[in-house]
Design a protein around this motif. Structure first.
Motif, short mmCIF file in Angstrom:
data_model
loop_
_atom_site.label_atom_id
_atom_site.label_comp_id
_atom_site.label_asym_id
_atom_site.label_seq_id
_atom_site.Cartn_x
_atom_site.Cartn_y
_atom_site.Cartn_z
N UNK A 187 96.50 72.00 18.00
CA UNK A 187 95.19 72.32 17.43
C UNK A 187 95.21 72.18 15.90
N UNK A 188 94.07 71.69 15.38
CA UNK A 188 93.80 71.72 13.94
C UNK A 188 92.43 72.37 13.75
N UNK A 189 92.37 73.39 12.91
CA UNK A 189 91.10 74.04 12.57
C UNK A 189 90.54 73.36 11.32
N UNK A 190 89.31 72.87 11.41
CA UNK A 190 88.68 72.11 10.32
C UNK A 190 87.50 72.91 9.75
N UNK A 220 93.83 68.32 18.89
CA UNK A 220 92.64 69.03 19.38
C UNK A 220 91.93 69.65 18.19
N UNK A 221 90.64 69.41 18.09
CA UNK A 221 89.88 69.82 16.92
C UNK A 221 89.08 71.09 17.21
N UNK A 222 89.20 72.04 16.33
CA UNK A 222 88.31 73.20 16.30
C UNK A 222 87.53 73.10 15.00
N UNK A 223 86.32 72.55 15.10
CA UNK A 223 85.52 72.26 13.90
C UNK A 223 84.62 73.46 13.59
N UNK A 224 84.95 74.18 12.54
CA UNK A 224 84.14 75.33 12.12
C UNK A 224 83.11 74.94 11.07
N UNK A 225 83.36 73.83 10.38
CA UNK A 225 82.40 73.35 9.40
C UNK A 225 82.24 74.26 8.21
N UNK A 226 81.03 74.26 7.61
CA UNK A 226 80.81 75.03 6.39
C UNK A 226 80.45 76.49 6.68
N UNK A 256 94.52 80.29 18.49
CA UNK A 256 94.98 79.10 19.23
C UNK A 256 96.36 78.63 18.76
N UNK A 257 96.97 79.40 17.84
CA UNK A 257 98.27 79.02 17.28
C UNK A 257 98.21 77.59 16.73
N UNK A 258 97.23 77.35 15.88
CA UNK A 258 97.01 76.01 15.34
C UNK A 258 98.21 75.54 14.53
N UNK A 259 98.40 74.22 14.52
CA UNK A 259 99.47 73.68 13.69
C UNK A 259 99.06 73.63 12.22
N UNK A 260 97.72 73.57 11.96
CA UNK A 260 97.26 73.48 10.57
C UNK A 260 95.80 73.88 10.48
#
Length: 303
Positions: free
Chosen positions: A187-190, A215-221, A235-239
């Motif tokens: 996962x990457x949180x954006x 896998x993208x978790x897009x939170x946006x602005x 989600x224990x994201x990598x970044x």
């Protein structure tokens, strides 16, 4: 009313910082930061300590903004003279291949005509021909630079830029979301920092991440820092990927990044890019461009 935005009847050959900001499209906070860090623009002061600027600095600030959009860093170009900036921007423009220029300018004309169907078809055709990553680097980035140049020259208006950006938002989202939905990768949180209004660059980087099977978790602005941290932890994201535009409050963004890095679990990397990003925060991964981010995505996935 902020005293620095108040009209001045005595100095009709000078403009306030508010008027300067409006003329250049650069936030007041950024102008103040550049004055403090680099000594430009250097205002006169009224007896009441109000900043007043010579209107001649507008041209120089617009060239600085254009150079930033081309990928230069503030510390490199804000201290340059007007002539040095003209040479820099001119040399950048002359290095673009003519066929690319012709295609990009057709896209710009479509934006001016508010022709969304043309833009959508052009994006689809170019991405199929080049592949998505080359499309982003070789077409989208020059297109956005050309939009900025045309706006600086007064050849298009803000609503044209917003129209083109929204069309590009839609296209990029329709590209990366199916890739992410079928991914089994990390996962990457954006997200952007609170207060950031521009997130097209985040969509571009997100698309690169999805191409590399993240896998993208897009939170946006407008997502609070605490919520970015909570999401990444769940989600224990990598970044966590953060995009910062040149229009952001640079000092505020710097401080929020330090807070975000401090509170993130240490195994989750904080990756930061964009024209307003700072390379000077210890521990934070600074990304210089889409090619650099693509390299990071490959290396991090196989680390």
């Amino acid at each position: 009313m902020d005293s620095e935005n108040a009209p001045n009847d005595e100095e009709n050959l000078s403009i306030t910082i508010g008027a300067l900001s409006s003329a250049c499209g650069i936030p007041i906070s950024t102008i103040r930061t550049w004055e403090r860090r680099y000594g430009f623009p250097c205002p006169d002061r009224t007896p009441g300590n109000q900043r007043l600027y010579n209107p001649a600095v507008i041209e120089q600030l617009k060239l600085i903004q254009h150079a930033l959009e081309c990928g230069h860093r503030p510390g490199q170009i804000v201290p340059l003279t007007l002539e040095q900036l003209k040479q820099l921007v001119g040399s950048r423009n002359t290095t673009t291949e003519t066929p690319i220029d012709d295609e990009i300018m057709r896209w710009v004309e479509a934006a001016k005509q508010l022709d969304g169907s043309f833009l959508e078809g052009a994006f689809q055709q170019s991405s199929r021909k080049l592949g998505v990553e080359r499309f982003l680097i070789e077409r989208v980035s020059p297109f956005l630079q050309a939009i900025g140049t045309e706006w600086t020259a007064g050849k298009l208006q803000i609503f044209h830029e917003h129209f083109a950006s929204e069309r590009l938002h839609d296209f990029l989202t329709s590209t990366w979301r199916p890739l992410s939905n079928h991914s089994k990768g990390p996962y990457v949180v954006c997200a952007t920092l609170p207060g950031e209004q521009h997130y097209l660059g985040l969509h571009m980087a997100t698309t690169i991440a999805a191409l590399h099977d993240y896998q993208i978790l897009f939170l946006g602005p407008k997502t609070p820092l605490e919520e970015i941290i909570n999401c990444a932890s769940q989600v224990n994201a990598t970044a966590v990927l953060v995009s910062i535009s040149i229009a952001s409050d640079l000092r505020r963004s710097h401080n929020m990044l330090k807070d975000l890095y401090k509170d993130l679990p240490k195994h989750i990397e904080l990756v930061v890019g964009g024209a307003g990003a700072s390379p000077s925060i210890p521990g934070v991964v600074f990304i210089e461009g889409l090619s650099h981010f693509s390299s990071w995505a490959v290396q991090r996935k196989h680390a």
